[in-house]
Design a protein around this motif. Sequence first.
Motif, PDB file in Angstrom:
ATOM      1  N   THR A 146       0.677  -0.746   0.003  1.00  0.00           N
ATOM      2  CA  THR A 146       0.019   0.459  -0.162  1.00  0.00           C
ATOM      3  C   THR A 146       0.766   1.249   0.567  1.00  0.00           C
ATOM      4  N   GLU A 147       2.078   1.304   0.794  1.00  0.00           N
ATOM      5  CA  GLU A 147       2.643   1.953   0.675  1.00  0.00           C
ATOM      6  C   GLU A 147       3.326   2.371  -0.460  1.00  0.00           C
ATOM      7  N   LEU A 148       3.846   1.822  -1.081  1.00  0.00           N
ATOM      8  CA  LEU A 148       4.481   1.501  -2.079  1.00  0.00           C
ATOM      9  C   LEU A 148       3.334   1.713  -3.386  1.00  0.00           C
ATOM     10  N   CYS A 149       2.614   1.602  -3.237  1.00  0.00           N
ATOM     11  CA  CYS A 149       1.422   1.737  -4.413  1.00  0.00           C
ATOM     12  C   CYS A 149       1.028   3.625  -3.766  1.00  0.00           C
ATOM     13  N   LEU A 150       1.639   3.949  -3.265  1.00  0.00           N
ATOM     14  CA  LEU A 150       0.795   5.813  -2.805  1.00  0.00           C
ATOM     15  C   LEU A 150       1.868   6.350  -3.522  1.00  0.00           C
ATOM     16  N   GLU A 151       3.528   6.190  -3.232  1.00  0.00           N
ATOM     17  CA  GLU A 151       4.713   6.053  -3.692  1.00  0.00           C
ATOM     18  C   GLU A 151       4.916   6.439  -4.967  1.00  0.00           C
ATOM     19  N   GLU A 152       4.383   4.850  -5.475  1.00  0.00           N
ATOM     20  CA  GLU A 152       3.887   5.137  -7.522  1.00  0.00           C
ATOM     21  C   GLU A 152       3.486   6.329  -7.552  1.00  0.00           C
ATOM     22  N   LEU A 153       1.894   6.343  -7.051  1.00  0.00           N
ATOM     23  CA  LEU A 153       1.051   7.189  -7.920  1.00  0.00           C
ATOM     24  C   LEU A 153       1.471   8.784  -7.764  1.00  0.00           C
ATOM     25  N   ASP A 154       2.078   8.795  -6.682  1.00  0.00           N
ATOM     26  CA  ASP A 154       2.298  10.553  -7.198  1.00  0.00           C
ATOM     27  C   ASP A 154       4.231  10.957  -7.475  1.00  0.00           C
ATOM     28  N   ARG A 155       5.190   9.324  -7.816  1.00  0.00           N
ATOM     29  CA  ARG A 155       5.669   9.689  -8.917  1.00  0.00           C
ATOM     30  C   ARG A 155       4.726   9.896 -10.510  1.00  0.00           C
ATOM     31  N   CYS A 156       4.160   9.340 -10.852  1.00  0.00           N
ATOM     32  CA  CYS A 156       3.883   9.229 -11.794  1.00  0.00           C
ATOM     33  C   CYS A 156       3.144  10.678 -12.282  1.00  0.00           C
ATOM     34  N   GLN A 157       2.506  10.833 -10.822  1.00  0.00           N
ATOM     35  CA  GLN A 157       2.002  12.530 -11.005  1.00  0.00           C
ATOM     36  C   GLN A 157       2.731  13.841 -11.322  1.00  0.00           C
ATOM     37  N   LYS A 158       4.358  13.055 -10.508  1.00  0.00           N
ATOM     38  CA  LYS A 158       5.236  14.361 -10.418  1.00  0.00           C
ATOM     39  C   LYS A 158       5.921  14.274 -11.841  1.00  0.00           C
TER      40      LYS A 158
ATOM     41  N   GLU B 261      -8.181   9.342  -3.858  1.00  0.00           N
ATOM     42  CA  GLU B 261      -7.765  10.238  -3.091  1.00  0.00           C
ATOM     43  C   GLU B 261      -6.669  10.609  -3.388  1.00  0.00           C
ATOM     44  N   GLN B 262      -5.487  10.406  -3.494  1.00  0.00           N
ATOM     45  CA  GLN B 262      -4.090  10.722  -3.625  1.00  0.00           C
ATOM     46  C   GLN B 262      -4.573  10.678  -5.642  1.00  0.00           C
ATOM     47  N   GLY B 263      -4.858  10.135  -6.493  1.00  0.00           N
ATOM     48  CA  GLY B 263      -5.264  10.123  -7.845  1.00  0.00           C
ATOM     49  C   GLY B 263      -5.872  10.872  -8.382  1.00  0.00           C
ATOM     50  N   LEU B 264      -7.037  11.695  -7.837  1.00  0.00           N
ATOM     51  CA  LEU B 264      -8.322  12.049  -8.159  1.00  0.00           C
ATOM     52  C   LEU B 264      -8.577  13.108  -7.510  1.00  0.00           C
ATOM     53  N   LEU B 265      -9.318  12.924  -6.592  1.00  0.00           N
ATOM     54  CA  LEU B 265     -10.126  14.026  -6.411  1.00  0.00           C
ATOM     55  C   LEU B 265      -9.514  15.602  -5.053  1.00  0.00           C
ATOM     56  N   SER B 266      -7.717  14.906  -4.629  1.00  0.00           N
ATOM     57  CA  SER B 266      -6.906  15.648  -4.208  1.00  0.00           C
ATOM     58  C   SER B 266      -5.955  16.668  -5.254  1.00  0.00           C
ATOM     59  N   SER B 267      -5.972  16.013  -5.995  1.00  0.00           N
ATOM     60  CA  SER B 267      -5.499  16.061  -7.241  1.00  0.00           C
ATOM     61  C   SER B 267      -5.848  17.433  -8.104  1.00  0.00           C
ATOM     62  N   ALA B 268      -5.258  18.952  -8.328  1.00  0.00           N
ATOM     63  CA  ALA B 268      -5.237  19.724  -7.909  1.00  0.00           C
ATOM     64  C   ALA B 268      -5.623  19.427  -9.918  1.00  0.00           C
ATOM     65  N   ARG B 269      -5.732  19.003 -11.060  1.00  0.00           N
ATOM     66  CA  ARG B 269      -5.668  18.621 -12.138  1.00  0.00           C
ATOM     67  C   ARG B 269      -6.867  17.600 -12.335  1.00  0.00           C
ATOM     68  N   GLY B 270      -7.186  16.324 -11.640  1.00  0.00           N
ATOM     69  CA  GLY B 270      -7.327  15.228 -11.116  1.00  0.00           C
ATOM     70  C   GLY B 270      -8.499  14.739 -13.312  1.00  0.00           C
ATOM     71  N   ASP B 271      -9.385  15.403 -13.358  1.00  0.00           N
ATOM     72  CA  ASP B 271     -10.120  15.285 -13.991  1.00  0.00           C
ATOM     73  C   ASP B 271      -9.346  15.728 -15.828  1.00  0.00           C
ATOM     74  N   GLN B 272      -7.727  15.959 -15.383  1.00  0.00           N
ATOM     75  CA  GLN B 272      -7.422  15.910 -16.705  1.00  0.00           C
ATOM     76  C   GLN B 272      -6.676  15.177 -16.721  1.00  0.00           C
ATOM     77  N   ARG B 273      -6.104  14.166 -15.838  1.00  0.00           N
ATOM     78  CA  ARG B 273      -5.069  13.417 -15.663  1.00  0.00           C
ATOM     79  C   ARG B 273      -5.315  11.936 -14.917  1.00  0.00           C
TER      80      ARG B 273
END
Length: 1581
Positions: A65-77, A191-203
Amino acid sequence: MFPKEQTDTEHGEAEAEDMDAEREALECMAYPEVQSFCQKHGLTFEVVDLRWGIRNTQATDHLTTELCLEELDRCQKTSIGPAFVALLGDQYGPCPVPARIEEKEWDVLRAQLTSRPEDLELVARYFRRDDNTIPPTYVLQPPGSMEARGPEEATLTSILRAGAQEAWRQGLISQEQWTCYHRSVIEWEIEQGLLSSARGDQRATIFLRDVQDLSKHILDDCSLKMVDRLADGCLDTNAQSLLSGLKGRILNAQPGALKSHCLPWTRDLVNPKNKAHARYLKELSEQFVARTNHQVLEQLRELELARQELGWLYQEIRHHLWQSTETTRIFCGHQEFLAQLGQQLRQDENRPHTPLVLYGPPGIGKTSLMCKLAQQVPRLLGHKTVVILRLLGTTKMSLDARSLLHSVSFQLCLAYGLPLPPAQVLEAHTRVGHFFHTLLHTVSQRNVESLVLLLDSVDDLDSTCHSRRVSWLPLKCPPRVHLILSTCSGQQVLHTLQQTLKDPCAYWEVKALSGSQGQEFIQLLLAAERRTLSPGQRDVLWASLPECGHPGRLRLAFEEARKWSSFTVPVPLATTAEEATHQLCIRLEETHGQLLVARVLGYIVCSRYGLSEAELKDVLSLDDEVLQAVYRDWTPPSKELLRFPPLLWVRLRRDLGHCLTRKPVDGCMLLAIAHRQLSQVIQVRYLSGPERAKRHGVLADFFSGAWSQGTKKLVTLPLVGKPLNLDRKVAPQPLWFSGTVANRRKLTELPFHLLHAGRMEELKQEVLGNMSWICCRGISGGIEELLDDFDMCAPHMDSPEVGLVREALQLCRPAVELRGMERSILYTELLARLLFFATSHPAIIGQMCQQAQSWFRTCPHPMLVPLAGFLQPPGGPLRATLTGCHKGISAVAWSLEEKLLVAGTQDGAVVVWGVEEQQVVHVLTGHTAEVRCVQVFAEGTLAISASKDHTLRLWSLLSGQEKVTILDRGSSNSTEPQSWDLHVDEINRLIYSTSGTKISVWNLETSKLAFCMAGDASDPWACVAVLAARSLLLAVSKGGTVSVWSSATGKLQEKRQMSCITGETPTCAVSVQTQAKLVAGFSSGSVAVVSGREDRLLEKLPEAVGLLVVSEDDSLLAAGFGRSVRIFLANSRGFHRFMATDLEHEDVVETAVWGPENNLIVTGSRDALIQVWSLSDQGTLLHVLEGVGAPASLLVRGGTLVVSASWKSSSFKIWDLTSIQKLWSPAPFLDRTGLAAVSHHGSYVYFPKVGDKNKVTIWDVAEGKEQDSLDTSNEVRCLEVAEQAKLLFTGLVSGIVLVFPLNSRQDVLCIPPPEARKAVNCMSLSKREDRLAIAYDNIVLVLDISPGDPCPTIEGPTYTFYTQLPETIVGVAVLADYRVLYGMTAGGLFLYDCARSKVFPLEAHGNRVSCLDISHSEQLAVSGSEDALLCLWDLQACRGILEMSYESSYCRGVCCACFSKDDKYVFAGMKDRSIIAWSALDGTLLAVQFVHAVVNRIIPTSNGFMAPTSHGYLIRERFQCPSAGASQKDPLKNFKKAVWLVKTRQREEQASAEAPRDTGPAASEGKKSKSNKGSQVCLIL
């Protein structure tokens, strides 16, 4: 996803456990399509699905779970497109137990559990306190540290959730803390990938599966698989409630990102065999592709709008700044060292100084020092100081010297507001180096901002590692410019630098930290990670590192210690860096398995520059042993595909930490090993023996695309027991992703891996011998990268064919640098050189030629396609064409011992080339005017140059440093040549420099004037010689006065007037040291031998003597006069004539040089031809070589190599005399006259015999040898062939025309001249070969040719006419109806109708008419002139149709022209050594081809033309012109400053006719200028 310019980016996914069918559908149908779409836009598509291919227990543990969130953060960056996709069904998923609970929160939870001792005991058993974290934390223990958890895990979750609920109700914890116990993994990710993302609907996108009527069947066994269940199997209503809330939040917050799919309920869940379900999966895949592609395009549009013109440069700068910031985040010690460096910079600020070099062992901290210094420089030298930092080897632009200088030069120009480097500079590495050096001096002269250039890890530059010279390095930095380098000690690079920079003060050793500083460094590292150590652990750590101050070793120790919890009992650490590195590998093997660690690290080390994460996962998916180890205890989730589970890599990557570094290369962010020590250990542990070749083999399979695009690969998995043929779904590897996007990663890596895997045949066939690969590599990376690949592979391959291809590419380099790397240019250049070998070397070269011809057949543009070899072939005498100078070459000298070539130029630069590497070693700047002469001495290590700026400069050729500058004022008369001769007396350590009225002698040691001999300004010296054998200095003045001095003291010993010659002026001279004499040539042809006591006439030549050259042993003397060279042999009295005949040339002889064994002489003439003569065979001409397209004014030999150069050209050629004496197949014909005629469809060539123009050589082109010769008894002036009639017409200087039947040697016909001794100027045959026109100065004869047996008969002259003009006829063309078109020396052009005795003047050319041709229908004619004008004429109306003007920056003028067989096109040979094709319909320029040689005749063929060249080859080309609907291309696109102008005469005259007429004087003026009024001009640049 990422484009070529972007950094590493990915596409993350979250899925519930019941989404296996959807996941497989996307894998098989959607991902390949999106991947292809992204690749075409220069992007990489990567899916990060950490739950694929692993067991459910692994998928739900807290680390995953921790790694998934870290990877998601890396994808967004990092992703420039979509970064997150979720597949959401009817499962909420498990809520993971928090991995860490801080002390304060733990105390609150424990307080809630005090009333339930059993629950408290269970929680305490699963969590342990770690006092090494700051603040202390309670850590969830991994599954392996206790007995199997079983149902206790669910109980633990319930206990913590209940405790958190109560604590939150009491206000003891926050909402955010409460969420940690009540949120599933899926909700965390959404939550991290869409709801709390500034441009969630576009990315981000959420695909929602809505099963209809599920609530009615919720209790069915099959339905329970689709929803959340409790441990007892009942429906988890709480989870279903949380899922409904999540869906509601998505719908309210980001409705645009939600894509719903309704699915009818069935008992078999989602089954692809069900038609409705299959339709759903297809629609899901299509929607995924459309949504993803749309998001990518939207992001690309935004990037394009925001794109900066020099985005690549800004990305490069940002990367190095970011790396610098990261490197210095923890910095300790070296303060005194930095202070000393700063003091040195301040001392050097206002004076020229040597660059500084920091050196030390690997890992000692050189990089952090360089980065820290970059940060402190503005404080040291002022806030306006410009600092440029490059951490070499961390980006593609910093991997080699070419790219490095490119990026640094651009940054310098931007920083100082200077013009950016022009394109012609960037095209040649040598020019970039010169530009860089000039930039540094320009920056220095601004006298405002200082510049500090820091280049870290010079040993990571490819070119520096494998070279014995650092040619790009300035040896002296001008004031306010500082250059600081760093390199490892004990490496070849440091030795190379020490040979270049001799000053010992330039080298600064970086030493280890003190023991206390080492401890401080580790404390800082721990504090940055918010960790500490217990006293016992600290004692173990310090005991393992007694007085250790090596930062690399300290970093390894820290990486181990940071993992210690307070309850960990540490083992002693290794005491050396090598042992610590092995210990690191052992720990990784224990955690992740020896095989996986060995393969991951092995593949990264085996790669050429590193691997991207997507590439690494693909490569691991191709490694059967890795997959067998992974799927040892469970089966893969799919029956159609097999991949390596990404989670296993991410876990290993996390543990590798600082051992990996990222660098942008080829548009990708690559992973590489960060430390040399680790790379070395990996090679020892994992890549010994055959293992390395195996790793390279798998990498070669991947980059070749062997298992991509659906190709399945067999593997046997342990739990299956039988071979499975499964798709590995690895990325496809085409050469081109689209028409403009090349697969740079394949181009870079594939040859490297094929070579080291030992797959030589595949390397030859698919890479080095594949035209598509060569072209793609050349276009995307340039000729240098292409040659680098051949240089990398050639030493390991025994393949003559590969050597020929490599040499052919080397010969192509000047054309590519001049006109740019384009497919048509490269294919033409290679094809025209390799077709010579297509039959003899069919395996590689034959195939390459077929590949090129196949491409030409499909090319949509008009093309001239080579059908036979006609350019200088590889293996021939041409070794290289060097293009590193900016102006003409004025002086050349060799340094044979050091294999260097020194060239002085007209702009004052002295350029030093490394002959073996064919690269500029030094650009020696200092002279401000033309360099007149250069001398190399001191065993090739020193050179002295003399310039028109009145200075002599002494250079070290090893270091490139200027040692001495001598100011030599020379003559006061500015019109006389200054310092036109140099002589170095190494024994007496003296330098003699001579000018018109002064001879200066300088002491080589002190650089002071030893003595000086002043002359008479009214009678300046014309030639001077130092006769070392007699210690004499001898000079001859223009008036014939001989002066003799002592060369040691300068004392005048004798002065006399020459007795053997009067009334002549010396023109040239050469010293004969063994005879202690001077041989001088004079203006009226006299050659005299002058000694200290007497002078004697050697020979009286017919013309002024232009050159004299003596062999090294003084046994032979050559005297050039006009177009001839006479050879003399030494005897006791001086010299006597060696051969009865002179060496005859077609133009004035400019220079000559002797062969290494005196058996050859090489001569250069004004017509740019270089001719090689055999003296052992009485002056036989062996070869005619094409120079640089300008008068061959310089020939200098070094060993068996000869340099040819011209003061009119900035390039020069190197020729190998050993190749000239080899037998070529086929050998070129030796025509120097430009009169060559062709018969039998190109089988035979006819030209005046070399050395005997009274004969015509018949040359067999296929055999490459002389078949026969025809005796004409007089000098041949022109040749024409009647192809159908098989007749050869030879026009002679006597005026006679001899006609030879080509199929027999009998019945030679003789056509007498109209007047005695009138030479034939030119001849012409009508297109049907029934008329012959013979032109003399002002007379034209027209004769009839009739069929006859056995030969045609020639009757007449039928007509004879006189031009009655003072000009001379230079061109003639005859029509079947007895009309004759002829052109004059002054440009006049006339059409004469013999039958009506009427002449029709056509509009004159502005210069000499150089060619005429009649169309095959005899309706049109074309004329060309020396002023580059081509005119198309209507012969029926006797008026012009089109007027075309072609001018290039190199040369202007038309040599020859002809119509195509169908009269649609005109082919013309130009003086700039190109052939053009244009439309006879409208004058459109269709094709331009540079052929490197002058073409004086073009003969049309059924599909193109033939043309004999001055190289001695016959051009055979097919001209293909697609239909009008085909795409058009600018044929002058790659010809710089070339202009094609078209005037349409018909429209011009129509406009003139429609204008109102005026009979007054003004009308007369208007008539004169009508050609410029109303014309249509098409300008093509």
